[in-house]
Design a protein around this motif. Sequence first.
Motif, PDB file in Angstrom:
ATOM      1  N   LEU A  27      10.551  66.362  51.750  1.00  0.00           N
ATOM      2  CA  LEU A  27      10.450  65.786  50.404  1.00  0.00           C
ATOM      3  C   LEU A  27      10.446  64.263  50.473  1.00  0.00           C
ATOM      4  O   LEU A  27      11.191  63.581  49.765  1.00  0.00           O
ATOM      5  CB  LEU A  27      11.597  66.276  49.514  1.00  0.00           C
ATOM      6  CG  LEU A  27      11.594  67.754  49.127  1.00  0.00           C
ATOM      7  CD1 LEU A  27      12.710  68.052  48.133  1.00  0.00           C
ATOM      8  CD2 LEU A  27      10.247  68.185  48.545  1.00  0.00           C
ATOM      9  N   ALA A  28       9.621  63.734  51.367  1.00  0.00           N
ATOM     10  CA  ALA A  28       9.448  62.285  51.484  1.00  0.00           C
ATOM     11  C   ALA A  28       8.054  61.941  50.965  1.00  0.00           C
ATOM     12  O   ALA A  28       7.064  62.063  51.692  1.00  0.00           O
ATOM     13  CB  ALA A  28       9.610  61.834  52.925  1.00  0.00           C
ATOM     14  N   PRO A  29       7.935  61.550  49.706  1.00  0.00           N
ATOM     15  CA  PRO A  29       6.601  61.338  49.128  1.00  0.00           C
ATOM     16  C   PRO A  29       5.861  60.167  49.768  1.00  0.00           C
ATOM     17  O   PRO A  29       6.457  59.134  50.089  1.00  0.00           O
ATOM     18  CB  PRO A  29       6.903  61.060  47.657  1.00  0.00           C
ATOM     19  CG  PRO A  29       8.320  60.612  47.610  1.00  0.00           C
ATOM     20  CD  PRO A  29       9.015  61.309  48.733  1.00  0.00           C
ATOM     21  N   ILE A  30       4.585  60.346  49.969  1.00  0.00           N
ATOM     22  CA  ILE A  30       3.693  59.264  50.384  1.00  0.00           C
ATOM     23  C   ILE A  30       3.049  58.703  49.118  1.00  0.00           C
ATOM     24  O   ILE A  30       2.444  59.450  48.339  1.00  0.00           O
ATOM     25  CB  ILE A  30       2.616  59.764  51.362  1.00  0.00           C
ATOM     26  CG1 ILE A  30       3.276  60.259  52.653  1.00  0.00           C
ATOM     27  CG2 ILE A  30       1.598  58.668  51.661  1.00  0.00           C
ATOM     28  CD1 ILE A  30       3.993  59.188  53.454  1.00  0.00           C
ATOM     29  N   ILE A  31       3.169  57.415  48.913  1.00  0.00           N
ATOM     30  CA  ILE A  31       2.764  56.808  47.649  1.00  0.00           C
ATOM     31  C   ILE A  31       1.261  56.548  47.611  1.00  0.00           C
ATOM     32  O   ILE A  31       0.673  56.011  48.561  1.00  0.00           O
ATOM     33  CB  ILE A  31       3.531  55.498  47.404  1.00  0.00           C
ATOM     34  CG1 ILE A  31       5.048  55.745  47.476  1.00  0.00           C
ATOM     35  CG2 ILE A  31       3.143  54.887  46.065  1.00  0.00           C
ATOM     36  CD1 ILE A  31       5.560  56.784  46.521  1.00  0.00           C
ATOM     37  N   SER A  32       0.669  56.919  46.501  1.00  0.00           N
ATOM     38  CA  SER A  32      -0.730  56.613  46.248  1.00  0.00           C
ATOM     39  C   SER A  32      -0.883  55.255  45.575  1.00  0.00           C
ATOM     40  O   SER A  32      -1.667  54.407  46.010  1.00  0.00           O
ATOM     41  CB  SER A  32      -1.349  57.701  45.364  1.00  0.00           C
ATOM     42  OG  SER A  32      -2.581  57.277  44.806  1.00  0.00           O
ATOM     43  N   HIS A  33      -0.114  55.033  44.513  1.00  0.00           N
ATOM     44  CA  HIS A  33      -0.213  53.765  43.792  1.00  0.00           C
ATOM     45  C   HIS A  33       0.981  53.633  42.854  1.00  0.00           C
ATOM     46  O   HIS A  33       1.751  54.588  42.655  1.00  0.00           O
ATOM     47  CB  HIS A  33      -1.518  53.673  42.999  1.00  0.00           C
ATOM     48  CG  HIS A  33      -1.659  54.721  41.925  1.00  0.00           C
ATOM     49  ND1 HIS A  33      -1.926  56.038  42.209  1.00  0.00           N
ATOM     50  CD2 HIS A  33      -1.559  54.640  40.567  1.00  0.00           C
ATOM     51  CE1 HIS A  33      -2.005  56.734  41.085  1.00  0.00           C
ATOM     52  NE2 HIS A  33      -1.773  55.914  40.077  1.00  0.00           N
ATOM     53  N   GLY A  34       1.127  52.435  42.297  1.00  0.00           N
ATOM     54  CA  GLY A  34       2.217  52.185  41.379  1.00  0.00           C
ATOM     55  C   GLY A  34       1.799  51.254  40.264  1.00  0.00           C
ATOM     56  O   GLY A  34       0.878  50.443  40.427  1.00  0.00           O
ATOM     57  N   ARG A  35       2.457  51.373  39.132  1.00  0.00           N
ATOM     58  CA  ARG A  35       2.245  50.451  38.016  1.00  0.00           C
ATOM     59  C   ARG A  35       3.539  50.354  37.221  1.00  0.00           C
ATOM     60  O   ARG A  35       4.104  51.386  36.849  1.00  0.00           O
ATOM     61  CB  ARG A  35       1.090  50.901  37.125  1.00  0.00           C
ATOM     62  CG  ARG A  35       0.783  49.919  35.989  1.00  0.00           C
ATOM     63  CD  ARG A  35      -0.561  50.198  35.359  1.00  0.00           C
ATOM     64  NE  ARG A  35      -1.648  50.001  36.298  1.00  0.00           N
ATOM     65  CZ  ARG A  35      -2.208  48.834  36.588  1.00  0.00           C
ATOM     66  NH1 ARG A  35      -1.751  47.724  36.009  1.00  0.00           N
ATOM     67  NH2 ARG A  35      -3.200  48.749  37.440  1.00  0.00           N
ATOM     68  N   GLY A  36       3.983  49.140  37.013  1.00  0.00           N
ATOM     69  CA  GLY A  36       5.231  48.961  36.295  1.00  0.00           C
ATOM     70  C   GLY A  36       6.395  49.567  37.057  1.00  0.00           C
ATOM     71  O   GLY A  36       6.564  49.313  38.254  1.00  0.00           O
ATOM     72  N   ALA A  37       7.159  50.415  36.386  1.00  0.00           N
ATOM     73  CA  ALA A  37       8.326  51.040  37.013  1.00  0.00           C
ATOM     74  C   ALA A  37       8.022  52.424  37.561  1.00  0.00           C
ATOM     75  O   ALA A  37       8.936  53.146  37.946  1.00  0.00           O
ATOM     76  CB  ALA A  37       9.457  51.138  35.995  1.00  0.00           C
ATOM     77  N   HIS A  38       6.733  52.791  37.627  1.00  0.00           N
ATOM     78  CA  HIS A  38       6.355  54.128  38.063  1.00  0.00           C
ATOM     79  C   HIS A  38       5.486  54.083  39.320  1.00  0.00           C
ATOM     80  O   HIS A  38       4.726  53.132  39.535  1.00  0.00           O
ATOM     81  CB  HIS A  38       5.586  54.855  36.953  1.00  0.00           C
ATOM     82  CG  HIS A  38       6.372  55.019  35.696  1.00  0.00           C
ATOM     83  ND1 HIS A  38       6.075  54.351  34.528  1.00  0.00           N
ATOM     84  CD2 HIS A  38       7.479  55.754  35.431  1.00  0.00           C
ATOM     85  CE1 HIS A  38       6.937  54.684  33.587  1.00  0.00           C
ATOM     86  NE2 HIS A  38       7.803  55.526  34.111  1.00  0.00           N
ATOM     87  N   VAL A  39       5.616  55.116  40.139  1.00  0.00           N
ATOM     88  CA  VAL A  39       4.718  55.320  41.278  1.00  0.00           C
ATOM     89  C   VAL A  39       4.224  56.763  41.254  1.00  0.00           C
ATOM     90  O   VAL A  39       4.869  57.653  40.685  1.00  0.00           O
ATOM     91  CB  VAL A  39       5.406  55.030  42.635  1.00  0.00           C
ATOM     92  CG1 VAL A  39       5.791  53.564  42.744  1.00  0.00           C
ATOM     93  CG2 VAL A  39       6.630  55.925  42.840  1.00  0.00           C
ATOM     94  N   TRP A  40       3.069  56.968  41.870  1.00  0.00           N
ATOM     95  CA  TRP A  40       2.478  58.289  41.998  1.00  0.00           C
ATOM     96  C   TRP A  40       2.311  58.609  43.479  1.00  0.00           C
ATOM     97  O   TRP A  40       1.914  57.734  44.267  1.00  0.00           O
ATOM     98  CB  TRP A  40       1.108  58.331  41.328  1.00  0.00           C
ATOM     99  CG  TRP A  40       1.151  58.327  39.836  1.00  0.00           C
ATOM    100  CD1 TRP A  40       0.973  59.388  38.998  1.00  0.00           C
ATOM    101  CD2 TRP A  40       1.367  57.177  38.980  1.00  0.00           C
ATOM    102  NE1 TRP A  40       1.069  58.996  37.686  1.00  0.00           N
ATOM    103  CE2 TRP A  40       1.319  57.645  37.642  1.00  0.00           C
ATOM    104  CE3 TRP A  40       1.615  55.824  39.216  1.00  0.00           C
ATOM    105  CZ2 TRP A  40       1.497  56.796  36.546  1.00  0.00           C
ATOM    106  CZ3 TRP A  40       1.792  54.986  38.132  1.00  0.00           C
ATOM    107  CH2 TRP A  40       1.735  55.466  36.817  1.00  0.00           C
TER     108      TRP A  40
END
Length: 456
Positions: free
Chosen positions: A40-53
Amino acid sequence: MDPDAFALPKSRAANERLHALVPGGAHTYAKGDDQYPADLAPIISHGRGAHVWDVDGNRYVEYGSGLRSVSLGHAHPRVVDAVRRELDRGSNFVRPSLVELQAAERFLATVSTAEMVKFAKNGSDATTAAVRLARAVTGRPRVAICADHPFFSTDDWFIGTTPMSAGIPTATTDLTVAFPYGDLAAVDALLTRYAGEIACLILEPTTQAPHSPATGGPSTSAGNDPTAAYLTGLRALADRHGCVLIFDEMITGFRWSEAGAQGLYGVVPDLSTFGKALGNGFAVAALAGRRALMERGGLRHADDRVFLLSTTHGAETHSLAAAMAVLDTYVDEGVTARLHASGERLATGVRAAAASRGGGDHVVVRGRASNLVFATLDEAGKPSQEYRTLFLRQLLAGGVLAPSFVVSSALSDADVDHTVDVVAGACAVYRKALDAGDPTPWLAGRPVKPVFRRQA
């Protein structure tokens, strides 16, 4: 979402590919997948503001963004616009650009306790340069570090003191000694024991340790604030024993005040280092301090030259433009006050949620409101990696990515409310594990691990 049903197949596959190509699977140990529950270690696609996907399509409210570096939120328009303007003008030249002068002027106008500044790309280079300069100006070999602070540099003088000391000669490590935070008598005794040998005292101006007096309100009077009194005492001890006082403001810079803890508490170090929030994710750090010391790394003195900082990419124009935009945003928008307000709201909510579900004595929020961390304690009240794993699994499944509770100014009230709701659910499960006396059934794999450990 039920953590047992929460899966990150694309992230898991990407993690495997990373481990095949990058030692540790990440370019920073604190970002390693061993810091997260199994698979459960997410690899980040992108972020904006206080959120990441993540690459699996999940959205998270993110805390501690970029290891505390992204304090304005991801892709902050004012910072991104400043960077874009410079990218079209070139990023690195054979001579200094005008941006280097402008950034130095802007930084020193904010950190007015310093007289000169030199920029770099990471905090380790800046802190090591400070240590090297202290040794040069004092002619002394030893470095005294605060034992209550977890990290100063990737360089040998510090890493040799951690469990990950492989490859570092003991002759180097023996030159680093330690002192506890908050105990002036212990510092005086150390300086006396190694009389004429200690070049510098280096510390974060505050500490997250449970006994720290540094988690109180923003008083600037040494007479009624224990942190200010302690720092004032350190200043006097450094002067009395002839050593250099260095503040590592990587974390406290901007989050405590625009001018760091030295600006808040009114204690002026000889040298200080800044980074993290300075670039809002862009790579920029700074070494700042008194002219009499800093000039030893320059060309206008008669002493032996000090190889202070000399980095090919240290003054990339777009990173310095980002730093100037960050400095302007903090001042114009009162960002430090917003960080404290968001942090206070979050801390109050988390504590109430934990208490309501029977976990108030075991999920413990600590630190200054702008820089909150949490402890996960077992049945006996001892720190537990197993219970941390349980807690993190519940948070991730609820859409909260939180190795800490360090806020950004992009965090909304709705984000805080969502986080508090997820924490409440996590603490209900935490209580079940406490009652069972064993969190293992809720881990679904190995526990998370500390960054600094001798064996993988």
